[in-house]
Motif scaffolding. Structure first.
Motif, short mmCIF file in Angstrom:
data_model
loop_
_atom_site.label_atom_id
_atom_site.label_comp_id
_atom_site.label_asym_id
_atom_site.label_seq_id
_atom_site.Cartn_x
_atom_site.Cartn_y
_atom_site.Cartn_z
N PHE A 133 0.82 -1.20 0.00
CA PHE A 133 0.00 0.00 0.00
C PHE A 133 0.86 1.25 0.00
O PHE A 133 0.64 2.19 -0.77
CB PHE A 133 -0.91 0.02 1.23
N LEU A 134 1.86 1.26 0.89
CA LEU A 134 2.69 2.45 1.04
C LEU A 134 3.59 2.69 -0.16
O LEU A 134 4.07 3.81 -0.37
CB LEU A 134 3.53 2.34 2.32
N SER A 135 3.86 1.64 -0.93
CA SER A 135 4.71 1.81 -2.11
C SER A 135 3.91 2.13 -3.36
O SER A 135 4.49 2.31 -4.43
CB SER A 135 5.53 0.53 -2.34
N SER A 136 2.58 2.18 -3.23
CA SER A 136 1.74 2.48 -4.40
C SER A 136 1.28 3.93 -4.34
O SER A 136 1.04 4.48 -3.26
CB SER A 136 0.53 1.54 -4.45
N LEU A 137 1.11 4.52 -5.49
CA LEU A 137 0.71 5.92 -5.58
C LEU A 137 -0.73 6.11 -5.11
O LEU A 137 -1.06 7.14 -4.51
CB LEU A 137 0.86 6.41 -7.02
N ILE A 138 -1.58 5.12 -5.35
CA ILE A 138 -3.00 5.28 -5.05
C ILE A 138 -3.24 5.49 -3.55
O ILE A 138 -4.15 6.23 -3.16
CB ILE A 138 -3.81 4.07 -5.56
N ALA A 139 -2.42 4.86 -2.71
CA ALA A 139 -2.59 5.02 -1.27
C ALA A 139 -2.40 6.47 -0.86
O ALA A 139 -3.20 7.03 -0.09
CB ALA A 139 -1.60 4.13 -0.52
N TYR A 140 -1.37 7.10 -1.38
CA TYR A 140 -1.10 8.50 -1.03
C TYR A 140 -2.14 9.42 -1.64
O TYR A 140 -2.50 10.45 -1.05
CB TYR A 140 0.31 8.88 -1.49
N ILE A 141 -2.63 9.07 -2.82
CA ILE A 141 -3.66 9.91 -3.46
C ILE A 141 -4.94 9.92 -2.63
O ILE A 141 -5.50 10.99 -2.36
CB ILE A 141 -3.94 9.41 -4.89
N VAL A 142 -5.39 8.73 -2.21
CA VAL A 142 -6.64 8.68 -1.46
C VAL A 142 -6.49 9.35 -0.09
O VAL A 142 -7.43 10.00 0.40
CB VAL A 142 -7.14 7.23 -1.31
N ILE A 143 -5.31 9.23 0.53
CA ILE A 143 -5.09 9.88 1.82
C ILE A 143 -5.09 11.39 1.66
O ILE A 143 -5.71 12.13 2.46
CB ILE A 143 -3.78 9.39 2.46
N ILE A 144 -4.42 11.89 0.62
CA ILE A 144 -4.38 13.33 0.37
C ILE A 144 -5.77 13.86 0.06
O ILE A 144 -6.17 14.93 0.55
CB ILE A 144 -3.40 13.65 -0.78
N VAL A 145 -6.52 13.12 -0.75
CA VAL A 145 -7.89 13.54 -1.07
C VAL A 145 -8.75 13.58 0.18
O VAL A 145 -9.53 14.52 0.39
CB VAL A 145 -8.51 12.60 -2.13
N PHE A 146 -8.60 12.57 1.04
CA PHE A 146 -9.36 12.52 2.28
C PHE A 146 -9.05 13.73 3.16
O PHE A 146 -9.96 14.44 3.63
CB PHE A 146 -9.05 11.23 3.03
N LEU A 147 -7.77 13.98 3.40
CA LEU A 147 -7.37 15.07 4.28
C LEU A 147 -7.73 16.43 3.69
O LEU A 147 -8.16 17.35 4.41
CB LEU A 147 -5.87 15.00 4.56
N THR A 148 -7.57 16.56 2.37
CA THR A 148 -7.91 17.83 1.71
C THR A 148 -9.41 18.10 1.79
O THR A 148 -9.84 19.22 2.11
CB THR A 148 -7.46 17.82 0.24
N GLY A 149 -10.20 17.06 1.49
CA GLY A 149 -11.66 17.22 1.54
C GLY A 149 -12.15 17.59 2.92
O GLY A 149 -12.92 18.55 3.09
N ILE A 150 -11.69 16.85 3.95
CA ILE A 150 -12.10 17.16 5.32
C ILE A 150 -11.60 18.54 5.73
O ILE A 150 -12.31 19.31 6.39
CB ILE A 150 -11.57 16.08 6.29
#
Length: 242
Positions: free
Chosen positions: A12-29
């Motif tokens: 998970f941590l080595s894939s780009l999608i994990a960081y994208i979804v975390i950034i989207v989550f934090l940005t949205g909130i």
């Protein structure tokens, strides 16, 4: 199980999608908490995290399926599932390893929101004028909600080889279990039928915990949901029909 957990979490941590979804989550909130006029803390006038805990379940409906959609679907599509079963691992080792790794990533995504808590803590008048125990209880409820959504996401992923299909199924099921029973109860909102039906939904128990009512009924509900979804996933996983 620990081997699968480490493999999945590092993947998970080595894939780009994990960081994208975390950034989207934090940005949205973050936008809802600090920018948008109807929900931001500064205009609200009270030192609490109401925006975070009321909006996070709906963000989780998209975030968690995006995390779990690859757990089994990718293994099946690439053909590595058969290789996985040749190792000295039981179905439960594989299932729980993937589940705990996905849940750990969800909790990992939540950790930066503690910055929001610290900011609201400092903005209180006087400083620290915030219900800390209530906030921690709300975080606990949010983790339980994430645990249920993660189990639903794994079930959706084991049903198909397509990550997109897995995402859509998980999104639908998360919405159904969170909101569907409430809508069904409103159809007959003047009868005892509504009272009992609404308690089948995740939203009812999550909102109860948010109010600080962490009793055994809510805990039994969440753990029962997790158990049922994991057993359903185990049943599909054990069928070996792919």
């Amino acid at each position: 199980m620990l081997t699968i957990f480490k493999k999945e979490f590092n993947s998970f941590l080595s894939s780009l999608i994990a960081y994208i979804v975390i950034i989207v989550f934090l940005t949205g909130i973050g936008l809802f908490m600090w920018v948008f006029p109807s929900t931001n803390v500064l205009d609200y006038g009270y030192a609490d995290l109401e925006s975070l805990f009321s909006l996070a379940p709906y963000v989780f409906m998209f975030l968690i399926p995006a995390i779990t959609m690859r757990t089994f679907a990718e293994e099946k599509k690439t053909g590595t599932m058969e290789l996985l079963f040749t190792r000295p691992l039981t179905d439960w080792d594989i299932l729980l390893g993937k589940y705990l790794a996905s849940l750990a990533l969800v909790i990992f995504a939540l950790l930066p929101t503690l910055i929001y808590f610290f900011s609201v803590y400092c903005l209180g008048n006087p400083v620290g004028n915030i219900d800390i125990s209530g906030t921690m209880g709300s975080y606990f409820g949010l983790i339980l909600l994430g645990a249920v959504f993660t189990s639903i996401g794994l079930f959706a992923s084991v049903l198909t080889e397509s990550q997109i299909v897995s995402f859509i199924i998980a999104l639908f099921l998360c919405f159904l279990f969170h909101e569907g029973f409430g809508y069904l109860a409103n159809v007959r909102d003047t009868s005892d039928f509504s009272y009992y039906i609404v308690q089948w939904g995740i939203s009812y128990h999550y909102e109860t915990i948010r109010k600080g009512l962490i009793d055994s009924r809510n805990l039994v509900y969440f753990f029962s949901m997790i158990t049922v979804m994991l057993l359903a996933t185990k049943l599909v996983l054990g069928s070996r029909k792919w």
